[in-house]
Design a protein around this motif. Structure first.
Motif, PDB file in Angstrom:
ATOM      1  N   HIS A  31     102.990  -8.960  18.492  1.00 38.49           N
ATOM      2  CA  HIS A  31     103.886  -8.152  17.672  1.00 38.49           C
ATOM      3  C   HIS A  31     105.170  -7.963  18.475  1.00 38.49           C
ATOM      4  O   HIS A  31     105.259  -8.385  19.627  1.00 38.49           O
ATOM      5  CB  HIS A  31     103.280  -6.773  17.375  1.00 38.49           C
ATOM      6  N   CYS A  50     108.003  -3.566  13.122  1.00 42.26           N
ATOM      7  CA  CYS A  50     107.548  -4.705  13.922  1.00 42.26           C
ATOM      8  C   CYS A  50     108.549  -5.843  13.729  1.00 42.26           C
ATOM      9  O   CYS A  50     108.973  -6.115  12.609  1.00 42.26           O
ATOM     10  CB  CYS A  50     106.152  -5.141  13.477  1.00 42.26           C
ATOM     11  N   GLU A  62     108.205  -9.150  14.848  1.00 37.51           N
ATOM     12  CA  GLU A  62     107.683 -10.505  15.102  1.00 37.51           C
ATOM     13  C   GLU A  62     106.613 -10.770  14.053  1.00 37.51           C
ATOM     14  O   GLU A  62     105.695  -9.964  13.905  1.00 37.51           O
ATOM     15  CB  GLU A  62     107.067 -10.543  16.509  1.00 37.51           C
ATOM     16  N   TYR A  63     106.727 -11.891  13.354  1.00 41.17           N
ATOM     17  CA  TYR A  63     105.761 -12.154  12.283  1.00 41.17           C
ATOM     18  C   TYR A  63     104.336 -12.154  12.843  1.00 41.17           C
ATOM     19  O   TYR A  63     104.031 -12.866  13.791  1.00 41.17           O
ATOM     20  CB  TYR A  63     106.048 -13.494  11.596  1.00 41.17           C
ATOM     21  N   CYS A  64     103.471 -11.305  12.259  1.00 45.18           N
ATOM     22  CA  CYS A  64     102.149 -11.083  12.844  1.00 45.18           C
ATOM     23  C   CYS A  64     101.050 -11.120  11.796  1.00 45.18           C
ATOM     24  O   CYS A  64      99.998 -10.524  11.962  1.00 45.18           O
ATOM     25  CB  CYS A  64     102.151  -9.736  13.563  1.00 45.18           C
ATOM     26  N   HIS A 117     102.929  -8.128   8.041  1.00 45.55           N
ATOM     27  CA  HIS A 117     103.957  -7.895   9.061  1.00 45.55           C
ATOM     28  C   HIS A 117     105.052  -6.941   8.532  1.00 45.55           C
ATOM     29  O   HIS A 117     105.526  -6.055   9.232  1.00 45.55           O
ATOM     30  CB  HIS A 117     104.562  -9.231   9.476  1.00 45.55           C
ATOM     31  N   MET A 140     104.482  -2.982   8.779  1.00 47.21           N
ATOM     32  CA  MET A 140     104.084  -2.502  10.096  1.00 47.21           C
ATOM     33  C   MET A 140     105.262  -1.711  10.668  1.00 47.21           C
ATOM     34  O   MET A 140     105.870  -2.081  11.661  1.00 47.21           O
ATOM     35  CB  MET A 140     103.708  -3.685  10.998  1.00 47.21           C
TER      36      MET A 140
HETATM   37 CU1  CUA Z   1     103.256  -6.718  13.882  1.00 50.14          CU
HETATM   38 CU2  CUA Z   1     104.833  -8.026  12.771  1.00 50.14          CU
END
Ligand code: CUA
Length: 345
Positions: A174, A209, A211-213, A217, A220
């Motif tokens: 993340h 967040c 960062e693609y998670c 995502h 988040m």
């Molecule tokens: Cu955690 Cu995007």
């Protein structure tokens, strides 16, 4: 004639583009709180100053180069009947000049850039408040070792004291992003990353967040709640009362039903209601003060009775792929659980 029309057209395009840029710039960033252009802390100000410096250089270069270009277009425009212009194949002096000048500008920008890199990577002093940040699919855990307090999705910080974030992930990569106070830092399962900032203005600031998670995502989010030192200490003192054996007095029958369901439906297997001595490695967010938070499900829903009931009844309808299972609770049971949980403030 054809050339002249094309030059005129591009001139109007450039003018229109400049006016549009000015109009957009006038839409103040106050309306868009998740912005890095309105720094509220020292770390963010370092980055913002650097951006300002770079933009000023860029604007100067743009005005100079475009000015010369526009001047040349009009000054040396061909007229009907002009002879063929003198042909050249390169000019060493000019080429040296336009190589050396950008190199010097880049060198000048590198000085504050390198300084900012060192400043923002420095380790904060011993008096900083350490906060452990753990990214989970898809929520944020915040632990305050100094106070033995844990919470989720809302990071409370004092104004005027540097906070030192020690960050990791419980699963995938993340990125913890604090737009108005600091920057983005990726968090990993197998190593610690760090970031620090000192809030300068109290208030409630959204973060996200970066960062693609995974599928959620986009849901988040988190909030930074910056308090004056006295209010922050009061928050800590309050959180320290939210321990295991807490009995909430004077609650309704619905609350008592909710309390039983909390155990019988197995909610406590994934969530803790202890802010103090909170167990590590829980699958779901800590809910010790869930009733006091502004949002549910990491910024997905406003924290209201109705939304809490909707969430408990069918979390996947709201946040597809979330780890919280659909427990098959009835409307009435969900209302009781919501009454129980929202009393935890
Ligand atoms: Cu955690 Cu995007």
């Amino acid at each position: 004639m054809l050339l002249r029309t094309a030059a005129g057209r591009s001139f109007w395009w450039v003018t229109a583009l400049c006016l549009l840029t000015l109009a957009l710039a006038a839409c103040g960033s106050e309306q868009y709180p998740q912005t890095t252009l309105l720094p509220r802390g020292d770390f963010a100000r370092i980055a913002d100053d650097l951006l300002d410096t770079t933009v000023k250089w860029a604007v100067a270069v743009f005005v100079l180069v475009e000015g010369v270009l526009v001047y040349a277009i009009f000054r040396f425009r061909g007229k009907p009947g002009d002879p063929e212009p003198h042909q050249i194949h390169g000019n060493t002096t000019v080429e040296i000049i336009w190589t050396v000048i950008p190199a010097l500008i880049l060198a000048a920008i590198a000085v504050p850039t390198v300084r900012a890199i060192f400043q923002t990577s420095a380790t904060p002093g011993k008096d900083a408040l350490t906060i452990e940040v753990v990214g989970h699919q898809w929520w944020w855990e915040f632990r305050y070792p100094e106070y033995n307090v844990t919470t989720a999705n809302e990071l409370h910080v004092p104004v005027g004291r540097t906070v030192s974030l020690r960050m990791a992930s419980a699963d995938v990569i993340h990125s913890f992003w604090v737009p108005q106070f600091a920057a983005k830092r990726d968090v990993f399962a197998n190593r610690e990353t760090r970031m620090w900032f000192k809030a300068e203005v109290e208030g409630d600031y959204p973060g996200q967040c970066g960062e693609y998670c995974g599928i959620q995502h986009g849901r988040m989010a988190h909030r930074i709640r910056a308090h004056q030192p006295g209010q922050f200490q009061a928050w800590v003192a309050h959180m320290q009362t939210l321990g295991a054996q807490r009995k909430l007095a004077g609650q309704s029958a619905e609350y008592a039903t909710g309390e039983k369901l909390w155990t019988s439906k197995g909610c406590l297997a994934c969530h803790s209601l202890n802010a103090v001595d909170a167990p590590k490695g829980m699958v779901g967010p800590n809910l010790a003060n869930i009733g006091a938070r502004t949002h549910l499900a990491a910024g997905t829903l406003k924290n209201t009775d109705e939304n809490m009931v909707r969430w408990i009844r069918d979390p996947h309808a709201i946040k597809k792929g979330v780890l919280m299972p659909n427990l098959g609770v009835t409307e009435q049971e969900a209302r009781a659980l919501a009454a129980f949980l929202r009393a935890h403030r």
